[in-house]
Structures are given as C-alpha cells and as structure tokens.
Design an enzyme around this catalytic site. Structure first.
Site: not given
Ligand code: PEP
Length: 251
Positions: A9-11, A95, A97, A167, A173, A212, A234
């Site tokens: 997931n590049w966001k 997600h 976010e 998640e 993050g 993470s 990330g």
């Molecule tokens: C995500 O945004 O789906 C995610 C898992 O982010 P990160 O790996 O950066 O925690």
C-alpha cells in the site's frame, strides 16, 4: 492449503521516476516466487504506469480506494469500472486512514466492497481496532462490527472473492507491530466468525496482517496458521524491504 499474498500500500507516495525504479526492482527481486502472489496498490495517477510496467510480469496492481457509486456527478471520485480500465486486480477498502480521516463508516465501506466486486475487482477489506479499543478489551467487538456490515450487505458467499486484512490501527505506521500471537488471535477470531456462517469460505479466505510489518518481523508473522500474508505500507516503498517481506511469505 491457502497460498500467501503480499500487497503493498503505497499510500500517497510516489513519483514517476521513483515508481519506475521501485517496480523494476520488485519485479527482478521477486521473480520465481512460486506459490506466493504479490501486488502493489498505487495512487490513482500512477495506475497507467503500473499497468504498463507490470502487465507482463507476476506482480499485480490495484488502487487504494474506490467510489461506492458507479457513475455520475461525484466530483473527484473514481469508479470501480475505471479501475478495471487500468487492469487493476485489487482495491483496498476500509483502510483505517479512510475511516478516520474521511469519515467512512462500515456501511460506506460495505457499499465500496460491493461496487468493487460488481465489476470483478477483488476488494482487500481492512478491519482493526484503535489502541483505546484494544485497551478497553473490545477488539473482537469492533472487528465483528466491521465485518458484519459487509456480510449484511453482500452476504457471506461474497467474502470468497475478497481478501481481508487485519490492521490494528495502533500498529499502522507507528513501528509498533502486533506480536505474532496478538495478530494470530484476531485472525483466528475473524476466521471463526466467518466459519460460523460458512466454513468453506472461512477455510479458503486469505487474511493478511498489516501494521508496521517489516523484513525483520514478517517471517514470524507469516508462520502463524491464520496469517496468509501481509498488507504492507511503509516497507513497500523500499525495494529491498518489500522483496525480503515477499521472500518471507514464500510457502
Ligand atoms: C497500511 O497502511 O496498510 C500499513 C500496514 O502501513 P504500515 O505498514 O506502514 O504500518
């Protein structure tokens, strides 16, 4: 046995030059990973670039959001059919976010899930609790509510053509990964809840872990019986990290 899947997931990151270098490195670094599937969910403007670089490779691609509507006066929105025009296989829905920053509730997420499936896209449905909710010991209640909203709208059988991602919001993050045991506990709860409705769907469903995940913790997470790969934020932006995570998912 379920195969593993790793989705990046590049966001809201990227640029045409860095995308090209990253995608080419990922293609080269993950060739011959039999049994494991991988994909990257990129920002909308880069779908065309992802399609042209990835179309003849083993790496699939997708988007990070989709409209719940199929067309019309919805300024700024992107429909599921438009994503299909760019060869997307996956789209992330729900997600945390988007739930937190854009007010998407579980019913809206369910509508997006349905819109994605209506054109043949595979939704990657994210569920997970905040730190406050975990500390209040209501993780299962929160995840159940997020899941039930989908089941109520589309029915249990529709989950067979989807991917789930657990998640924990407190792990996204933040550098704080759930322990393999913490993650496994929730994954098993999710699978059990689905099994109560349809055991075949539950057995076949890929449930990814996200939060993470990194090269140095992916293998132990992926070794858990109900963790079928990862949704990687990330670390999906760093070729060597992402490749190492994909490697850890090899069956
Ligand atoms: C995500 O945004 O789906 C995610 C898992 O982010 P990160 O790996 O950066 O925690």
């Amino acid at each position: 046995m379920r195969s593993k899947l790793v989705v990046g997931n590049w966001k809201m990151h990227g640029g045409t030059v860095q995308n090209r270098d990253l995608l080419n490195a990922v293609i080269a670094g993950t060739e011959g990973m039999n049994g494991t599937s991988l994909a990257v969910c990129v920002p909308y403007p880069y779908l065309s670039q992802a399609q042209s670089i990835l179309q003849a490779t083993h790496v699939r691609w997708g988007a990070q959001n989709v409209s719940q509507y199929d067309k019309g006066a919805y300024t700024g929105e992107v429909s599921a059919a438009m994503l299909m025009d760019f060869g997307c296989r996956y789209v992330i829905v729900g997600h945390s976010e988007r739930r937190a920053l854009y007010g998407e509730d579980s019913h809206t997420v369910a509508l997006k899930f349905r819109a994605a499936q209506s054109v043949g896209l595979t939704p990657v449905l994210c569920v997970g609790e905040t730190l406050d909710q975990r500390e209040a010991a209501i993780t299962e209640q929160v995840v159940a509510e997020q899941l039930d909203a989908i089941i109520e709208l589309v029915g249990i059988d529709a989950l067979a053509k989807s991917v789930l991602a657990y998640e924990p919001v407190w792990a996204i993050g933040t550098g704080k990964t759930a322990t393999p045991e913490q993650a496994q506990e929730v994954h098993a709860f999710i699978r059990g809840r689905i099994a109560a409705n349809n055991s075949e769907v539950a057995t076949g469903l890929q449930i990814l872990y996200g939060g993470s995940a990194k090269a140095n913790n992916a293998a132990e997470l992926f070794a858990m019986p109900d963790i079928d790969g990862g949704l990687i934020g990330g670390a999906s932006l760093v070729a060597d990290e992402f490749i190492a995570i994909c490697d850890a998912a090899k069956n």
